[in-house]
Structure formats: C-alpha cells, structure tokens
Design a protein around this motif. Structure first.
Motif, short mmCIF file in Angstrom:
data_model
loop_
_atom_site.label_atom_id
_atom_site.label_comp_id
_atom_site.label_asym_id
_atom_site.label_seq_id
_atom_site.Cartn_x
_atom_site.Cartn_y
_atom_site.Cartn_z
N LEU A 1 0.91 -1.39 -0.05
CA LEU A 1 0.05 -0.06 0.11
C LEU A 1 0.85 1.22 -0.12
O LEU A 1 0.61 2.29 0.57
N SER A 2 1.99 1.22 -0.59
CA SER A 2 2.88 2.50 -0.82
C SER A 2 2.88 2.98 -2.32
O SER A 2 3.50 3.95 -2.44
N GLY A 3 2.09 2.26 -3.23
CA GLY A 3 1.90 2.90 -4.68
C GLY A 3 3.13 2.26 -5.25
O GLY A 3 3.19 2.59 -6.50
N LYS B 1 -4.76 -6.40 -0.82
CA LYS B 1 -4.32 -5.22 -1.40
C LYS B 1 -2.72 -5.38 -1.57
O LYS B 1 -1.86 -5.58 -0.65
N SER C 1 -0.62 -2.43 -3.85
CA SER C 1 -0.12 -1.14 -3.90
C SER C 1 -0.89 -0.12 -3.52
O SER C 1 -0.53 0.92 -2.93
N ASP C 2 -2.07 -0.19 -3.86
CA ASP C 2 -3.18 0.81 -3.55
C ASP C 2 -4.58 0.15 -3.09
O ASP C 2 -4.82 -0.91 -3.65
N VAL C 3 -4.94 1.12 -2.08
CA VAL C 3 -6.26 0.52 -1.46
C VAL C 3 -7.44 0.60 -2.42
O VAL C 3 -8.20 -0.56 -2.38
N ASN D 1 10.78 5.87 6.43
CA ASN D 1 9.29 5.44 6.33
C ASN D 1 8.66 4.72 7.52
O ASN D 1 8.14 3.84 7.42
N GLN E 1 -0.02 4.03 7.52
CA GLN E 1 0.44 3.76 5.84
C GLN E 1 -0.62 3.63 5.06
O GLN E 1 -1.01 3.97 3.76
N VAL E 2 -1.64 3.04 5.61
CA VAL E 2 -3.25 3.05 4.68
C VAL E 2 -3.83 4.17 4.59
O VAL E 2 -4.42 4.53 3.49
N GLU F 1 -2.32 7.10 4.52
CA GLU F 1 -1.35 7.96 3.63
C GLU F 1 -1.67 7.43 2.20
O GLU F 1 -1.48 8.32 1.37
N ASN F 2 -2.25 6.21 1.85
CA ASN F 2 -2.07 5.56 0.85
C ASN F 2 -3.65 6.29 0.00
O ASN F 2 -3.51 6.28 -1.17
#
Length: 831
Positions: free
Chosen positions: A530-532, A630, A632-634, A687, A694-695, A697-698
């Motif tokens: 979930l960091s892109g 999930k 890279s992205d929510v 980080n 983290q979620v 910020e995603n």
C-alpha cells in the motif's frame, strides 16, 4: 484620497456590518487563495528556468518489450532506453539539446552524519538545456558524463545547501558520500530550482553515468530493451513543436526499425508491426515532467470551483448588507443630491467604500489562506507536504489582489447604483425611508439569498458524495490485519553494502526485532504494501497455454518467513517460507487467488511449477496458496501476485520490515531508530510508521478532498444562513405595518409566522432545486475521484437537502417568530 477618508469614517459608523463583511470576505478570499496556491504549484507554475515556454517533453508510447521502470516523473509510456536517448541526442537538429533524468533514493553521508534523501540522475546536458547558472561553483556539463561509471561529482540543490550546510561556500570541492561512493561537490543549483519533476525536491544532482555505480544491481546502459530514462529538450529559436515532430519522427522511426526491431524476440507479427510503427511524441514542457499533473488536475479543479462558490456566497452576503445599509442612508443620499452632488460622484464614493471593504477582507484573507495551507499540509503525508511550498508566492498574491478587486466590484456595484437614486421628494419630506426602486432592491436581495441557498445545496451535495466515497474507501477489505503492526525500511545497499552483507544485516534485524519485548512476529518484504509501488514480471505457469501475445504479466514481491502470519493474510493451502528457503535451496513461490485464477490453477495451485521469463525450465515450485490482499493501492483491484523468498534473490539491497506487537505501536516505534543504530549507526531508518498510518496515507487524496469539501460546504451553508436571516429580518422590518394591521384584524401569530416562512420555503424550493442539479453535475464531473459511487447518489443528495432545509428554516424562524410577536398598535405607528 478624500473618498478614502470618507469611506473609512462611514465604515467605522457601522462596525457590525463592517466586521461581518470583512470576516465573510476573509474566509472566501482566503480559502480561494489557498486552493489556488496548490493549483498553481501543481498545474500552472513553470519550471524555474529561463524561457520555460521553449521546453518540450519527449515520450515514447507503444510496445516496450523487455523491462520498464517508471517513477513519479511519468508513467511507463514516457520512458526511453538509454541508448535511444543518446542516439536522438546525436542525430536531432531542432533542439539546443536533449536532457535525460531519473529520480532515485540516496543515503547521503557528510562528516559521518548519514541521512536518507531524494536525488536525481541527470545527463551532462541537463543544466545547459535548462540554461541555469549556479549559485556558487559550477553545474554539471557534458564533460561529466562522457563515460559509463565516471563522473564522481555532484551538484547540491540550493535548499539542501542552505538547510544542511548553512549556505557555506566551504563545501565546494568537499566530499560527500552518496550511496557509499565518495563524490566531490562542485556547485550549488540556483535558488528556487527544485528539479523538473513536480512533487519532488531532490537534494543532489548526480551524473546519469553513475547509475550502475550507485545501484550495482542495475545493468541498463547498453540494453535497448530496458526503458527507464525521462527526456526533455529545448526548441531552437524559431522552431515550432510541429516542425520538431516532423524532423525527429523519421529519425526515431529509423532507429526503431533498423536497430531495435531486429533485437526483439518472441513477438507476434502483429505486435512487431506495432513496434515498428510506434511514434515519438513531443509536447510542451514548461511545467516539467510529472504524473502529479494528471493525478491532481481533477481534485484541484473541483476544489478551486468549490472555493469560488464560497466566495460568491460571501459576495452575495455583503451585497445584501450594503443594500440594507443603503435604506438607512437614503436621507443622506437625498440631501447630497439636493445640494448639487452629482450621481456619478456618489457612485464613486459608494464603490470606494465597497473596494475598501474588499481590501480589508483581502488582507485578512491572506492570513486565512496561510492558516488553510498549514491545515492542508498537516493532512498530507510528510513526503508530499515537504514537496509543496507553504508560502504564498507572488503569483498567489497577485491572484488574491485580483479576486479582491473583482469581489469589491461584484458586491458593490448594484448597491452603489441603487443607493444613488433615492426618491428625493419623499425622503426630504420624511414621508418614506425607502429609496425609489425599493421593490427592485427587495427582489434583488431575495434573488441573492436564493442563489446562496442553491450554491450551498451544490456544495453540501458535493461534500456528501465525497464523504460517502471516503466511507466506501474505509470499508474496503484490505485482506490484512495491520492494527498492531509497525513498518519501516532500511537500504544498506545505499551505504555500500554488498548483497551478501545486506542479507546478513536483514537477518540480524529480524532476529533483533523478534527478541524485543511484546513483539509476536516479524517479517520483511522487498515491495512495501500500500505504498504505490508495483513490481512485475512475465511468468510461465505449468498447464497455462501462452501464445506470443498472451498477457503473462504478474505483480510480485520478495518476502521473508512469517510474512503472511505477521500481516494476517490467510494461508489457504501449502506453507509459508522458512529459513531453509535459502539461496542454494530449490526455488519456491507462493501465489494469491488472483494469480491462480488468471493462470488457470484453480484451488490446486500448490505443487504446480512456474518460472519468470520464457525459458521453459519451470524451475520454481508453488509451495503456498494465500488469500487475496491489497498490493500497492487501497482502491485498486487485487492483482495476480506471486511471492518468492527474499533470501533467494541475491540482488536485494533494501527491504521493508513489519513487526506485530502486543504493546502500544506508537510507543514501540520509538525504539526502532535506537535499535537499528546499535547495528549500524550510519544507516538511516526510512518510512517509520504504523500500517494503519500507511493505509491512511495511501488514500490521503480522498481524505483531503473530503475534509476540504466538507469544510467549505459548512462555511458556505453558514454564510448562506446568515444571508437568509439578513434578508428576512429586513423584510420583516419593511412589512411591520402590514403585520401589525393583519394582527389588529385578528390574524393569529401562527399565520404571521407562516407568511414569513412561506417566503423561506419558496427560496428553498427554487434554490434547492437548482443547487441539486448543480450537485449532480459536480458529482458527475468528479466521478473519476469518487470510489464505488456514481455522480448521482440519492442517499447523499437527500441527506444534503435535509440539512439545507433544516438550516434554512432555522435561519428563517427567528425573523418569523419576531414578526408574530409584534404589538399591533406599536406596529401601526412604525416609521
């Protein structure tokens, strides 16, 4: 000057009206200026270089067989191979030069103090093409990147030089360690220049030929099937973009067909045909290169429109206030006209008062804008907040001045014209306190109030849609249990560690973390969740028939033992990785449900074999089958995903760790930096955060848009309620005799209240209907940033309408109640 002094005296005589007007304007102008500041930085502001309008961006859409690597400078349709960049640089005739760049993460060590930083590889032509001059020393030149692996010099950004080195010129020719490599500081970039990628502020600029030295696991300079370079250029004087396309297109096509097409293997005839025909595109590049431009355009445009609505509502409020004050000043206007004053001079005086009011509101609005920027930046992830300037620059100040002037004219013109034509005879005889055209003024005030209701409905509806969208995002099943999990990254390879030393260091961290009090499990991964970030490969899977053009791509991750247990991802079949899955052990993999579905494995994935690439060896056994989670992205669908043990990849030099703790995660995080320093005091921790953070910020963009749209909608509704109250209070005062007569003739108080509230209901009906249509339009235009929601949502819009009706009736009830309590005889004597 006399008009200004008189305007000050007039405003002082009505402090309540003046204060309300200034506050309304400050809120409207401040909110609009703050959002415009973001809009300007992200979408309008050109690169800080001379004549940015002659800069152009090059991109290479079309098939890219081989490896692709892209960053926030743009998606993978934009990147070139390094050999292609050099070919074009030598052959082109329409540019003053071509420049290449690529962002990367770096550990910067100076006099034993090591910190994580952002850096950028640049070609020697980068600064010459931009036509920049150094603050001190010199900038990089073509002589610094003549040979691969050479060019051990760096240029510091002006911001980094000022904050890290206190702007000392003594740093010139000093040594800084970049990713374990000693580099000589030869200069400092000019002030205000933060590179050519929006949203990134690199601290240093490194010759592009040093990439394999800085990142030894990357071998990409000679490979025409490795795409990773971003390219821009500057047009020669007198050359248009169309002429550049016409000139460079055939040169690019010749390289593709004569040199690169013969290198392609395993392509179908159709794909090879598309490869040979792929074009090169040239677009204007004054804003640099960044994916942020595409991602931010819709939400920022929408927010700018929202603040514009808020400002219009504020203007309508002030226009109503000025009209109410005009009735009280009708005697003054009549006297001045009767003794010879020109109507034009009165209009100028009244406009001066309005513009002075606007100026005071604009000055206060700058403070509101600054506070709003602080609020916005506090809601952003740290790395995003640092890349956005919090100060209001000259462009924003000019914009604020322009809207201040515009609003002054907007809310001041009609009251000025209306107030300057009173009924002279009636006013001077004292027969009426109303100027001529009172009915027109009353109609105009009611129209403004109805307009305010409509705009409020539109903003409330939009805010409700974004709130519903964020609610949908918050209910997404992530497939993980991260409530008590903290995460952080380390990159020992950036400190010069060999892959072998890095693997040993990772094991030491895992062992040390596992021994910490309260820690129940520890794991590591190459790609943080979930960091892109998204890494992928083409794969071959046992039993899956793949033709030349079959999509064989899958995302992947390299993880350590206990990864799925630590993150709470259910293991459906097989086993997790263990410490015995070492570099020399048989290759193994774990796949998720989406992978099994795509490659036809069903529920029997365990025991099947696969490979990366197309060698036919199928040298990797699938030993585990896990539930979808999930990646890279929510908001993205779970992709086909396979996992390998990070210990079986001898090129990994940086990983992200996860630790599940029974203690307070926030307290546990405080122990991480000291712990890592006991293992290597010069290795920065990157980080560090909890998984829930983290979620958040995603999906920070969804949260930010929802927060701002809701705040602006509430502000608009409050302003509209104040305006509606003012209109009704004035109406009641004008109809005092009428209400007194009605009550003297036997009308009940309830009937009088109903007369006033009926006017409110008419305004709600008209304004609410128009606002509802506007809210639907706003929702459809913002559908690209709504999650699992159409632009029209009955629940959200219905709730918005209910809130508006309650607020409007609340604002109207006080004047209505006051009208119902009038004493008939006193009302009949009311002047």
């Amino acid at each position: 000057m006399m008009n200004i002094r008189l305007a000050f005296r007039t405003l002082r005589k009505t402090p309540f009206v003046t204060v309300v007007a200034i506050i309304s304007l400050a809120l409207g102008i401040g909110a609009t200026a703050a959002i415009f500041s973001l809009f300007n930085q992200m979408l309008l502001k050109p690169v800080a270089a001379p004549d940015p309008w002659s800069l152009v961006n090059l991109s290479a859409p079309g098939p890219k067989p081989g490896s692709q690597s892209c960053s926030q400078a743009g998606d993978c349709s934009v990147v070139f191979s390094y050999p292609m960049f050099r070919d074009l640089e030598q052959q082109q005739t329409v540019f003053t030069g071509l420049a290449a760049h690529r962002l990367f993460g770096a550990n910067l060590s100076y006099k034993g103090d090591t910190r994580a930083a952002d850096a950028v590889y640049v070609s020697g032509s980068y600064f010459p093409v931009l036509e920049l001059r150094p603050a001190i020393g010199r900038l990089l030149s073509p002589a610094d990147d003549e040979r691969i692996g050479e060019g051990r010099v760096v240029v510091l950004s002006h911001r980094y030089w000022r904050t890290r080195f206190n702007a000392s010129e003594a740093v010139l020719n000093d040594t800084i360690i970049v990713n374990g490599q000693p580099m000589t500081i030869v200069g400092v970039a000019p002030a205000g220049f933060d590179g050519t990628t929006i949203g990134a502020r690199p601290q240093i600029f490194v010759p592009i030929t040093m990439r394999e030295v800085m990142q030894p696991t990357i071998k990409a300079f000679e490979n025409r099937r490795s795409y990773w370079v971003y390219v821009f250029a500057r047009l020669k004087r007198g050359v248009s973009i169309e002429q550049a396309r016409a000139s460079l297109g055939p040169q690019y096509s010749a390289i593709v067909n004569e040199i690169e097409a013969p290198l392609q293997k395993g392509l179908s005839e159709e794909t090879l045909k598309r490869f040979r025909a792929k074009p090169i595109t040239i677009e204007e590049g004054r804003r640099g290169q960044s994916s942020v431009i595409t991602e931010a355009r819709a939400p920022l445009t929408m927010l700018l429109a929202v603040t514009g609505f808020v400002l219009l509502i504020a203007c309508a409020n002030i226009a109503n206030l000025l009209l109410a004050r005009a009735a009280a000043r009708s005697g003054e206007m009549a006297v001045r006209l009767s003794i010879g004053a020109k109507r034009g001079s009165l209009i100028r005086q009244l406009l001066t008062e309005a513009l002075l009011l606007a100026a005071l509101g604009g000055i206060a609005g700058l403070l509101v804008a600054q506070w709003t920027m602080v609020l916005i930046r506090s809601a952003m992830p740290a790395e995003v907040s640092e890349a956005i300037g919090g100060d209001l620059d000259g462009t924003v100040l000019a914009f604020a001045a322009a809207i201040t002037l515009g609003t002054g004219l907007l809310f001041g013109l009609f009251p000025a014209i209306h107030s300057s034509r009173p009924n002279l005879l009636g006013v001077l005889k004292g027969q009426t306190g109303q100027p001529s055209g009172a009915r027109a003024a009353q109609w105009f005030r009611a129209t403004l109030a109805t307009f305010q209701i409509g705009m409020s409905m539109a903003l409330l509806g939009g805010a409700a849609l974004f709130t519903r969208s964020l609610y949908n995002v918050s209910r997404v099943d992530l497939g993980i249990e991260g409530d008590r999990v903290i995460t952080f990254s380390v990159s020992p390879d950036l400190n010069g560690y060999t892959p072998e030393r890095s693997q040993q260091f990772f094991r030491r961290i895992e062992e040390g973390l596992s021994a910490q009090p309260g820690v129940t499990s520890v794991a590591a991964a190459l790609v943080p969740i979930l960091s892109g970030n998204s890494w992928g490969n083409d794969v071959m899977v046992e039993g899956f028939e793949a033709g030349l053009d079959t999509d064989r791509n899958s995302r992947f991750n390299a993880v350590g033992p206990g990864y799925f247990r630590t993150l709470g991802v259910p293991l459906i079949a097989g086993r997790e990785f263990t410490t015995s899955d070492s570099l020399n052990a048989p290759k193994v993999a774990i796949v998720n449900e989406a992978f099994a579905k795509k490659f036809g494995l069903g529920r029997q994935a365990v025991g099947k074999r696969m490979e990366t690439g197309r060698s036919g060896k199928l040298d990797m056994e699938i030993v585990g089958f896990v539930a979808d989670a999930k990646y890279s992205d929510v908001k993205d669908a779970v992709p086909p995903l396979y996992f390998i043990p990070y210990s079986q990849d001898n090129t990994i030099g940086s990983v992200t760790f996860y630790a599940r703790t029974a203690l307070d995660p926030n307290e546990f995080m405080k122990t991480i930096v000291p712990f890592v320093r006991t293992l290597d005091p010069n290795l920065p921790v990157e980080n560090l955060r909890s998984v829930p953070q983290q979620v958040r910020e995603n999906v920070f963009q969804d949260r930010l848009v929802t927060m701002l749209s809701a705040a602006f909608a509430i502000l608009a509704t409050v302003l509209a309620a104040v305006g509606l109250y003012g209109v009704l209070a004035y109406t009641v005062s004008q109809r005092t005799r009428e209400f007194g007569l009605r009550m003297a003739l036997g009308a009940a108080p309830g009937r009088v209240r109903a007369l006033v509230l009926r006017q409110v209901l008419v305004m709600i009906l008209i304004g609410g209907t128009l606002g509802l249509a506007a809210a639907v339009g706003l929702g459809w235009s913002a559908s690209s940033i709504l999650y699992q929601l159409e632009g029209y949502d009955p629940v959200a819009l219905g709730a918005s309408m209910l809130v508006l009706v309650l607020v409007a009736l609340g604002a109207g009830f006080v004047p209505a109640h006051r009208a119902s309590r009038l004493e008939p005889m006193r009302a009949l004597r009311y002047e």
